[in-house]
Design a protein around this motif. Structure first.
Motif, short mmCIF file in Angstrom:
data_model
loop_
_atom_site.label_atom_id
_atom_site.label_comp_id
_atom_site.label_asym_id
_atom_site.label_seq_id
_atom_site.Cartn_x
_atom_site.Cartn_y
_atom_site.Cartn_z
N THR A 4 5.36 0.65 -6.38
CA THR A 4 6.73 0.54 -5.84
C THR A 4 7.00 1.71 -4.89
O THR A 4 6.69 2.86 -5.21
CB THR A 4 7.78 0.55 -6.97
OG1 THR A 4 7.49 -0.53 -7.85
CG2 THR A 4 9.19 0.40 -6.43
N SER A 24 8.18 -3.51 -3.89
CA SER A 24 7.09 -3.48 -4.87
C SER A 24 6.06 -4.55 -4.55
O SER A 24 6.39 -5.62 -4.06
CB SER A 24 7.62 -3.78 -6.28
OG SER A 24 8.57 -2.84 -6.66
N ASP A 70 14.11 -0.87 -2.33
CA ASP A 70 12.82 -0.64 -3.00
C ASP A 70 11.89 -1.80 -2.65
O ASP A 70 12.34 -2.93 -2.51
CB ASP A 70 12.98 -0.63 -4.53
CG ASP A 70 13.84 0.54 -4.98
OD1 ASP A 70 14.01 1.48 -4.20
OD2 ASP A 70 14.33 0.47 -6.12
N LYS A 75 0.66 -2.41 -10.20
CA LYS A 75 1.91 -2.53 -9.44
C LYS A 75 2.24 -1.21 -8.76
O LYS A 75 2.11 -0.15 -9.35
CB LYS A 75 3.04 -2.93 -10.40
CG LYS A 75 4.37 -3.11 -9.69
CD LYS A 75 5.44 -3.60 -10.63
CE LYS A 75 6.11 -2.46 -11.37
NZ LYS A 75 7.41 -2.83 -11.95
N ARG A 95 10.00 3.59 -3.38
CA ARG A 95 11.45 3.71 -3.60
C ARG A 95 12.13 4.35 -2.40
O ARG A 95 11.56 5.22 -1.75
CB ARG A 95 11.71 4.62 -4.80
CG ARG A 95 11.37 3.99 -6.10
CD ARG A 95 12.59 4.02 -7.04
NE ARG A 95 12.27 3.30 -8.25
CZ ARG A 95 11.74 3.89 -9.32
NH1 ARG A 95 11.52 5.18 -9.32
NH2 ARG A 95 11.46 3.17 -10.38
#
Ligand code: ADP
Ligand code: ASP
Ligand code: MG
Length: 421
Positions: free
Chosen positions: A274, A315, A313, A272, A276
Motif C-alpha cells: 500500500t 494498494s 491510498d 500486498k 499511503r
C-alpha cells in the motif's frame, strides 16, 4: 486410442512407484493403444536440485537453474524406460531437446513454441513407447529451458496436441479434480467433469492440480484432458480406468453439473503493498503501476481508495517472490517522485476465490461469500470479481478457515441438485 500419459512427482516417487507406472503403461500398450509417456522428476527432486543452487547463490543465473532442474526429469525417463524394458516392452527415453520441444528463452518459465511430433509417432509405428521428460525444452540458441514449476502438465498436453492424441491422461496423487483441494477440506467432492473455463480460472487462481498453461493448451488445441489417480491397482481394466477421474469438457452439455459455484481456489503466493498519502490526481495509477511493470513485476489485484483532502491510498498485490523487489521500486523511485507519505507491505496474505460459470446468471453470490467470511470474523482486505469468479484477499492465517467456511456456505459437499440455493 492414441494417448499421452503424464505421471507426477509422487506417482514417480520411488522405484516401486516407477515399476507400478510401467505396469500401467505396459497394460495400455498390450491392449493395442499407442502411448507416449511424460513423467515428472521423482517427488522432492526438483526442490532438492534447486536447493543446491540456492545454497551457492540466492540470485543464481536462471539459465543455470534450468540446466540443473531439468536433470530431475532426465533420471525419471531413463528409469521408466528400464522398468518398461524389464517387462518386455520396447521403450525409449528422450529429454525435451532430443524430442524436439522448442521453447522461447524465458528461463525458469519458458513457453513452448513448437513440437515436432514426427519422431514420437515413428517410434509408436515401430512399437516403441516414447518417454519424454516433463517440464523442459530447448530455445533457439540451444539452451535447455524449463517450463516453470508444475510444467510437466503443460509438456504432456502440448505433446498430446502435437501428435493429435485422442486424450491426455494426467495421472496424479488424487483421484479427481475436487470442488477444492481435498487436503484442505475433508469433504471436498470429486467432479466427473469440469468446464474448461472453470478449470482455467481455478488453475489461474492458484489451484495447483494443473499448471495453468496446460489448461491453456488444452483449450487452444481442444485436447480432451483427464485427471485421474496413479494409485489404483495398475492392472485395473482399461474400460474402468479410462472413465475414472475428471474430464475437462469444452461444451456445456447435459453431463455438466448445474452448479452456481463449482470450486474454490486459494493462493498463498500473494503479497500486498500500500502506498499511503499519494496526491489524488489524474495519472497517479499509471505513475505507480508503470515502474512496477518496467521492473517486470506482475500486478494482480488493485484497489484505489476514494481521496480525502487531496490525498488517497493505493494498494495492489504482487507474487510473494517479487515482494522485496516491488517494495524497493516503490521506496526508491515512486515514493519520492510522488511525494507519497509511506509504503507499507504485508507478505502474509492469501487470495481465496470462488469459481463457477453459473455465477453469470445468479445474483447474490458475492453477498453469500462475504457473509460466510464475516460469520468467521475474517476481514476482507481486497476484492476482485469477473463474470465467473470472485476473489478476496485475507490474512493468510485464516486461509484454511476461509476455504472451509465457503465450501460449507455454498454446500459444495453436496450434489448441485441437493443444494438449497
Ligand atoms: P503431481 O505431482 O502429480 O503433478 P501436484 O501436487 O502438482 O501433483 O497436484 C496434485 C495436488 O493438487 C493434489 O495432491 C492436491 O493436494 C492439489 N489440489 C489442489 N486443488 C485441488 C483440487 N481442486 N482437486 C484436486 N486436487 C487439488
Ligand atoms: N518437476 C517439476 C516441478 O516439480 C515439474 C513437474 O513436476 O510438473 O515443478
Ligand atoms: Mg503438478
Amino acid at each position: 486410442m492414441l494417448v499421452v500419459h503424464k505421471y507426477g512427482g509422487t506417482s514417480m516417487g520411488s522405484v516401486e512407484r516407477i515399476k507400478s507406472v510401467a505396469q500401467r503403461v505396459a497394460k495400455w500398450h498390450r491392449a493395442g493403444h499407442r502411448v507416449v509417456v511424460v513423467p515428472s522428476a521423482m517427488a522432492g527432486e526438483t526442490n532438492r536440485l534447486l536447493g543446491l543452487a540456492k545454497e551457492i547463490s540466492a540470485e543464481a543465473d536462471p539459465r543455470e537453474l534450468d540446466q540443473i532442474a531439468s536433470t530431475g526429469e532426465q533420471v525419471s525417463v531413463g528409469l521408466l524406460a528400464i522398468a518398461l524394458q524389464a517387462l518386455g516392452v520396447k521403450a525409449k527415453s528422450y529429454t525435451g531437446w532430443q524430442a524436439g520441444i522448442k521453447t522461447d528463452s524465458a528461463f525458469t518459465k519458458a513457453r513452448i513454441t513448437e513440437i515436432d511430433g514426427a519422431k514420437l509417432l515413428s517410434d509408436l509405428d515401430a512399437g516403441v513407447i516414447p518417454i519424454v521428460t516433463g517440464f523442459q525444452g530447448i530455445d533457439g540458441a540451444g539452451n535447455i529451458t524449463t517450463l516453470g514449476r508444475g510444467g510437466s502438465d503443460t509438456q504432456a498436453v502440448a505433446v498430446a496436441a502435437a501428435i493429435k492424441a485422442d486424450e491426455c491422461l494426467i495421472y496424479t496423487d488424487v483421484d479427481a479434480i475436487y470442488t477444492t483441494d481435498p487436503r484442505v477440506v475433508e469433504d471436498a467432492r470429486p467432479l466427473k467433469v469440469i468446464a474448461f473455463e472453470e478449470m482455467f480460472e481455478l488453475a489461474s487462481l492458484g489451484s495447483k492440480v494443473l499448471q495453468i498453461r496446460s489448461v491453456e493448451f488444452a483449450g487452444k488445441y481442444r485436447v480432451p484432458t483427464r485427471v485421474l489417480s496413479s494409485f489404483t491397482d495398475p492392472l485395473i481394466p482399461i474400460e474402468i480406468e479410462a472413465k475414472s477421474g475428471t474430464l475437462i469438457t469444452f461444451e456445456e452439455d447435459e453431463k455438466m453439473e448445474q452448479a452456481v459455484v463449482s470450486g474454490i481456489a486459494f493462493n498463498r503466493d500473494e503479497a500486498k503493498i500500500t502506498l499511503r498519502g499519494v496526491p489524488d490526481m489524474p495519472g497517479i495509477a499509471y505513475k505507480i503501476v508503470g515502474p512496477i511493470g518496467e521492473a517486470n513485476i506482475d500486478i494482480d489485484m488493485i484497489v484505489q481508495n476514494i481521496g480525502e483532502s487531496g490525498h488517497t491510498d493505493f494498494s495492489f498485490t504482487v507474487h510473494r517472490n517479487e515482494f522485496d523487489r516491488a517494495m524497493r521500486v516503490l521506496n526508491e523511485q515512486v515514493k519520492p517522485a510522488l511525494g507519497a507519505k509511506e509504503v507499507v507491505g504485508d507478505n502474509r496474505v492469501c487470495k481465496v476465490s470462488i469459481v463457477g460459470i453459473g455465477m453469470r446468471s445468479h445474483v447474490g453470490i458475492a453477498a453469500t461469500m462475504f457473509k460466510a467470511l464475516a460469520d468467521e470474523n475474517i476481514n476482507i482486505q481486497m476484492i476482485t470479481t469477473s463474470e465467473i469468479k470472485t476473489s478476496v484477499l485475507v490474512d493468510d492465517k485464516y486461509m484454511e478457515l476461509a476455504v472451509r467456511a465457503l465450501h460449507r456456505a455454498f454446500e459444495l459437499d453436496k450434489e448441485p441438485a441437493a443444494r438449497a440455493a
